[in-house]
Design a protein around this motif. Structure first.
Motif, mmCIF file in Angstrom:
data_model
loop_
_atom_site.group_PDB
_atom_site.id
_atom_site.type_symbol
_atom_site.label_atom_id
_atom_site.label_comp_id
_atom_site.label_asym_id
_atom_site.label_seq_id
_atom_site.Cartn_x
_atom_site.Cartn_y
_atom_site.Cartn_z
ATOM 1 N N SER A 27 16.762 -22.858 5.284
ATOM 2 C CA SER A 27 18.209 -23.021 5.386
ATOM 3 C C SER A 27 18.527 -24.503 5.246
ATOM 4 O O SER A 27 17.888 -25.348 5.862
ATOM 5 N N LYS A 32 21.187 -26.012 6.228
ATOM 6 C CA LYS A 32 21.889 -26.529 7.407
ATOM 7 C C LYS A 32 20.973 -26.543 8.630
ATOM 8 O O LYS A 32 20.454 -25.496 9.029
ATOM 9 N N ASN A 50 21.264 -23.840 11.378
ATOM 10 C CA ASN A 50 20.932 -22.452 11.045
ATOM 11 C C ASN A 50 19.428 -22.218 10.982
ATOM 12 O O ASN A 50 19.001 -21.141 10.584
ATOM 13 N N ASP A 85 21.310 -17.905 7.242
ATOM 14 C CA ASP A 85 22.446 -18.018 6.331
ATOM 15 C C ASP A 85 22.074 -18.974 5.204
ATOM 16 O O ASP A 85 21.568 -20.061 5.442
ATOM 17 N N PHE A 102 22.624 -16.292 11.824
ATOM 18 C CA PHE A 102 23.593 -17.375 11.745
ATOM 19 C C PHE A 102 23.445 -18.298 12.942
ATOM 20 O O PHE A 102 23.259 -17.841 14.059
ATOM 21 N N SER A 133 27.124 -21.723 11.216
ATOM 22 C CA SER A 133 28.058 -21.234 10.202
ATOM 23 C C SER A 133 28.895 -20.098 10.780
ATOM 24 O O SER A 133 28.464 -19.382 11.673
ATOM 25 N N ASP A 134 30.075 -19.912 10.232
ATOM 26 C CA ASP A 134 30.978 -18.853 10.662
ATOM 27 C C ASP A 134 30.614 -17.554 9.946
ATOM 28 O O ASP A 134 30.839 -17.416 8.744
ATOM 29 N N TRP A 139 31.209 -16.281 6.102
ATOM 30 C CA TRP A 139 30.058 -16.442 5.214
ATOM 31 C C TRP A 139 29.020 -15.330 5.298
ATOM 32 O O TRP A 139 27.954 -15.433 4.689
#
Length: 167
Positions: free
Chosen positions: A45, A47, A50, A129, A147, A150-151, A155
């Motif tokens: 990922s 991010k 995540n 995610d 997740f 992230s929302d 997403w």
């Protein structure tokens, strides 16, 4: 729009051209569909919020092996995790494989084509995610999406064949 999936928000921009207010299901407009029965765990990922640590992936692999009596495919983007544009997970994959070598068949996916080829062999994907999650969903793979920051409303995988997990 607040509380809408990104597909729904984008669809509103072009809905008048298509004469429908309902966004269609995501699908790849190419004959690429998942037809296999394998389970894959994808660990990469972009991010940091995540990402799961290696120990949790190793534990998940051992539990899947005990339940299915079959190794899971371990997928990751190659490279160094210090790369800012898209961190790789060679070191994390090595760590997971040291902790649970019996649980995984390692498959380093260095290109989009390689990832697509592997996903074609899958029935299920467990993944943070990210891009692989959306690609798998569009290919018809059942997705368990993990997740972090992230929302998931915005997403989540755009398919009814998915489950979202968020702590």
């Amino acid at each position: 729009k607040e509380g809408a999936h990104e597909v729904e928000s984008s669809w509103r921009l072009i809905a008048h051209l298509c004469q429908t207010d309902v966004a269609p299901p995501t699908e790849i407009n190419y004959p690429i569909r998942a037809t296999g029965q394998k389970v894959a765990i994808q660990i990469t990922s972009r991010k940091p919020g995540n990402r799961w640590d290696a120990g949790r992936f190793a534990e998940l692999g051992r539990k899947l092996l005990a339940r299915r009596s079959e190794k899971a495919l371990l997928l990751w983007s190659p490279g160094d995790n210090a790369t800012t544009t898209h961190p790789g997970d060679d070191a994390k994959a090595d760590e997971i494989l040291r902790m649970a070598p019996e649980a995984f068949e390692p498959l380093r996916t260095a290109s989009l084509g390689e990832l697509i080829a592997v996903l074609q062999e899958c029935r299920d994907l467990i993944t943070p995610d990210g891009g692989a999650m959306h690609l798998a969903a569009a290919m018809g793979v059942r997705v368990v999406a993990m997740f972090g920051q992230s929302d998931p409303v915005r997403w989540r995988p755009w398919t009814p064949r998915s489950r979202v997990l968020q702590s």
